[in-house]
Each structure stands twice: as structure tokens, then as C-alpha cells.
Design a protein around this motif. Structure first.
Motif, PDB file in Angstrom:
ATOM      1  N   LYS A   1       0.832  -1.201   0.000  1.00 58.29           N
ATOM      2  CA  LYS A   1       0.000   0.000   0.000  1.00 58.29           C
ATOM      3  C   LYS A   1       0.870   1.256   0.000  1.00 58.29           C
ATOM      4  CE  LYS A   1      -3.573   2.482   2.437  1.00 58.29           C
ATOM      5  NZ  LYS A   1      -4.281   2.691   3.678  1.00 58.29           N
ATOM      6  N   ALA A   2       1.922   1.264   0.817  1.00 54.64           N
ATOM      7  CA  ALA A   2       2.816   2.422   0.880  1.00 54.64           C
ATOM      8  C   ALA A   2       3.515   2.642  -0.455  1.00 54.64           C
ATOM      9  CB  ALA A   2       3.840   2.236   1.994  1.00 54.64           C
ATOM     10  N   ARG A   3       3.974   1.565  -1.089  1.00 52.22           N
ATOM     11  CA  ARG A   3       4.636   1.693  -2.391  1.00 52.22           C
ATOM     12  C   ARG A   3       3.689   2.210  -3.463  1.00 52.22           C
ATOM     13  NH1 ARG A   3       8.240  -3.794  -2.303  1.00 52.22           N
ATOM     14  NH2 ARG A   3       9.978  -2.902  -1.117  1.00 52.22           N
ATOM     15  N   SER A   4       2.433   1.814  -3.399  1.00 49.10           N
ATOM     16  CA  SER A   4       1.475   2.258  -4.411  1.00 49.10           C
ATOM     17  C   SER A   4       1.171   3.748  -4.286  1.00 49.10           C
ATOM     18  CB  SER A   4       0.181   1.458  -4.315  1.00 49.10           C
ATOM     19  OG  SER A   4      -0.561   1.827  -3.170  1.00 49.10           O
ATOM     20  N   GLN A   5       1.421   4.321  -3.133  1.00 48.12           N
ATOM     21  CA  GLN A   5       1.126   5.733  -2.912  1.00 48.12           C
ATOM     22  C   GLN A   5       2.322   6.639  -3.189  1.00 48.12           C
ATOM     23  OE1 GLN A   5      -0.330   5.704   1.119  1.00 48.12           O
ATOM     24  NE2 GLN A   5      -2.391   5.130   0.482  1.00 48.12           N
TER      25      GLN A   5
ATOM     26  N   TYR B   1       1.370  18.219  -5.322  1.00 51.24           N
ATOM     27  CA  TYR B   1       0.623  19.176  -4.497  1.00 51.24           C
ATOM     28  C   TYR B   1       1.568  20.023  -3.661  1.00 51.24           C
ATOM     29  CZ  TYR B   1      -3.142  15.958  -5.626  1.00 51.24           C
ATOM     30  OH  TYR B   1      -4.030  15.161  -6.304  1.00 51.24           O
ATOM     31  N   CYS B   2       1.153  21.260  -3.388  1.00 52.80           N
ATOM     32  CA  CYS B   2       1.910  22.107  -2.467  1.00 52.80           C
ATOM     33  C   CYS B   2       1.752  21.539  -1.051  1.00 52.80           C
ATOM     34  CB  CYS B   2       1.418  23.548  -2.539  1.00 52.80           C
ATOM     35  SG  CYS B   2      -0.253  23.818  -1.917  1.00 52.80           S
ATOM     36  N   LEU B   3       2.541  22.028  -0.142  1.00 51.70           N
ATOM     37  CA  LEU B   3       2.542  21.487   1.217  1.00 51.70           C
ATOM     38  C   LEU B   3       1.182  21.640   1.895  1.00 51.70           C
ATOM     39  CD1 LEU B   3       4.261  20.120   3.336  1.00 51.70           C
ATOM     40  CD2 LEU B   3       4.998  22.357   4.111  1.00 51.70           C
ATOM     41  N   ALA B   4       0.543  22.789   1.736  1.00 57.79           N
ATOM     42  CA  ALA B   4      -0.754  23.021   2.379  1.00 57.79           C
ATOM     43  C   ALA B   4      -1.815  22.058   1.848  1.00 57.79           C
ATOM     44  CB  ALA B   4      -1.194  24.463   2.167  1.00 57.79           C
ATOM     45  N   CYS B   5      -1.872  21.890   0.540  1.00 60.70           N
ATOM     46  CA  CYS B   5      -2.874  20.985  -0.047  1.00 60.70           C
ATOM     47  C   CYS B   5      -2.575  19.531   0.301  1.00 60.70           C
ATOM     48  CB  CYS B   5      -2.930  21.166  -1.562  1.00 60.70           C
ATOM     49  SG  CYS B   5      -3.653  22.750  -2.058  1.00 60.70           S
ATOM     50  N   GLN B   6      -1.292  19.157   0.332  1.00 63.25           N
ATOM     51  CA  GLN B   6      -0.933  17.786   0.694  1.00 63.25           C
ATOM     52  C   GLN B   6      -1.347  17.492   2.132  1.00 63.25           C
ATOM     53  OE1 GLN B   6       0.641  15.353  -1.440  1.00 63.25           O
ATOM     54  NE2 GLN B   6      -0.314  14.179   0.183  1.00 63.25           N
ATOM     55  N   ASN B   7      -1.166  18.464   3.028  1.00 63.09           N
ATOM     56  CA  ASN B   7      -1.603  18.276   4.418  1.00 63.09           C
ATOM     57  C   ASN B   7      -3.111  18.043   4.492  1.00 63.09           C
ATOM     58  OD1 ASN B   7       0.912  18.431   5.606  1.00 63.09           O
ATOM     59  ND2 ASN B   7       0.795  20.648   5.919  1.00 63.09           N
ATOM     60  N   GLN B   8      -3.880  18.797   3.717  1.00 63.38           N
ATOM     61  CA  GLN B   8      -5.334  18.618   3.707  1.00 63.38           C
ATOM     62  C   GLN B   8      -5.718  17.242   3.155  1.00 63.38           C
ATOM     63  OE1 GLN B   8      -7.706  20.567   5.032  1.00 63.38           O
ATOM     64  NE2 GLN B   8      -6.009  21.790   5.816  1.00 63.38           N
ATOM     65  N   LEU B   9      -5.053  16.800   2.101  1.00 58.48           N
ATOM     66  CA  LEU B   9      -5.328  15.484   1.531  1.00 58.48           C
ATOM     67  C   LEU B   9      -4.980  14.364   2.507  1.00 58.48           C
ATOM     68  CD1 LEU B   9      -4.060  16.045  -2.103  1.00 58.48           C
ATOM     69  CD2 LEU B   9      -6.415  15.699  -1.390  1.00 58.48           C
ATOM     70  N   ASP B  10      -3.877  14.539   3.238  1.00 60.87           N
ATOM     71  CA  ASP B  10      -3.474  13.534   4.223  1.00 60.87           C
ATOM     72  C   ASP B  10      -4.489  13.430   5.355  1.00 60.87           C
ATOM     73  OD1 ASP B  10      -1.234  12.962   2.736  1.00 60.87           O
ATOM     74  OD2 ASP B  10       0.136  14.133   4.003  1.00 60.87           O
TER      75      ASP B  10
ATOM     76  N   SER C   1      -7.588  11.372   4.159  1.00 67.17           N
ATOM     77  CA  SER C   1      -7.442   9.936   3.932  1.00 67.17           C
ATOM     78  C   SER C   1      -7.631   9.189   5.247  1.00 67.17           C
ATOM     79  CB  SER C   1      -6.081   9.617   3.322  1.00 67.17           C
ATOM     80  OG  SER C   1      -5.051   9.925   4.225  1.00 67.17           O
ATOM     81  N   LEU C   2      -8.456   8.177   5.194  1.00 68.43           N
ATOM     82  CA  LEU C   2      -8.780   7.406   6.383  1.00 68.43           C
ATOM     83  C   LEU C   2      -7.837   6.226   6.513  1.00 68.43           C
ATOM     84  CD1 LEU C   2     -12.647   7.295   5.947  1.00 68.43           C
ATOM     85  CD2 LEU C   2     -11.327   8.782   7.448  1.00 68.43           C
ATOM     86  N   PRO C   3      -7.469   5.860   7.744  1.00 66.11           N
ATOM     87  CA  PRO C   3      -6.621   4.681   7.918  1.00 66.11           C
ATOM     88  C   PRO C   3      -7.389   3.417   7.536  1.00 66.11           C
ATOM     89  CG  PRO C   3      -7.299   5.545  10.048  1.00 66.11           C
ATOM     90  CD  PRO C   3      -7.788   6.510   9.006  1.00 66.11           C
ATOM     91  N   GLN C   4      -6.671   2.465   6.984  1.00 70.64           N
ATOM     92  CA  GLN C   4      -7.298   1.211   6.574  1.00 70.64           C
ATOM     93  C   GLN C   4      -7.538   0.350   7.804  1.00 70.64           C
ATOM     94  OE1 GLN C   4      -5.040  -0.907   3.682  1.00 70.64           O
ATOM     95  NE2 GLN C   4      -6.433  -2.612   3.614  1.00 70.64           N
TER      96      GLN C   4
END
Length: 88
Positions: A25-29, A59-68, A71-74
Motif C-alpha cells: 500500500k505504501a509503495r502504491s502511494q 501538491y503544495c505542502l498546504a494541499c498535501q496536508n489537507q489530503l493527508d 485519507s482514512l486509515p485502513q
């Protein structure tokens, strides 16, 4: 020695499978290719240091933080199929 329904080494097999799934999963991301110069979300320029540090960043840092944050943990699941889980 008898171990009930599970084969010898079944617990280690479960651990190995869980780790393999997490690594896959980590490699796919991971990002691949050349980094974008502008954020795909907001259009702001991406800092040169970020583009050099993370190849393929989109993504810029701000947008990447929002995307992170979004994302819900599996959730894990029971691979063992223990007697208790089969009774429920």
C-alpha cells in the motif's frame, strides 16, 4: 504439538501478510516521474526544495496536508479465522 485449527507458523504467516500488505500500500502511494511546478489542487507554485526532495510531487505542502487529513486509515481484519471469530 497440536495447535487446533491453525497450522504451525500460522501466526507468523499472519504477521508477514499484514506487513506485506502495508508495504504494498505504501509503495502504491509513492509519486513517480517529474515533479509538477504548480499544485494540482490550488494552482500555487510548489517550492523548489519540495520538488527536489520528493520526486513526482503534485501538491503544495498546504494541499498535501489537507489530503493527508482526509485519507482514512485502513481497518485491519482477522486473518486467523479463530474459533471465536467464527462463532460471532
Amino acid at each position: 504439538m497440536a495447535s487446533g485449527w491453525a497450522a504451525d507458523g500460522a501466526v507468523q504467516d499472519q504477521i508477514d501478510s499484514t506487513i506485506s500488505d502495508a508495504v504494498a500500500k505504501a509503495r502504491s502511494q509513492l509519486n513517480h516521474g517529474e515533479s509538477a511546478t504548480h499544485c494540482a489542487e490550488c494552482g500555487e507554485p510548489i517550492a523548489e526544495a519540495r520538488r527536489q526532495a520528493l520526486p513526482g510531487v503534485r501538491y503544495c505542502l498546504a494541499c498535501q496536508n489537507q489530503l493527508d487529513k482526509k485519507s482514512l486509515p485502513q481497518a485491519g481484519y482477522n486473518r486467523r479465522g479463530s474459533k471465536d471469530s467464527q462463532l460471532r
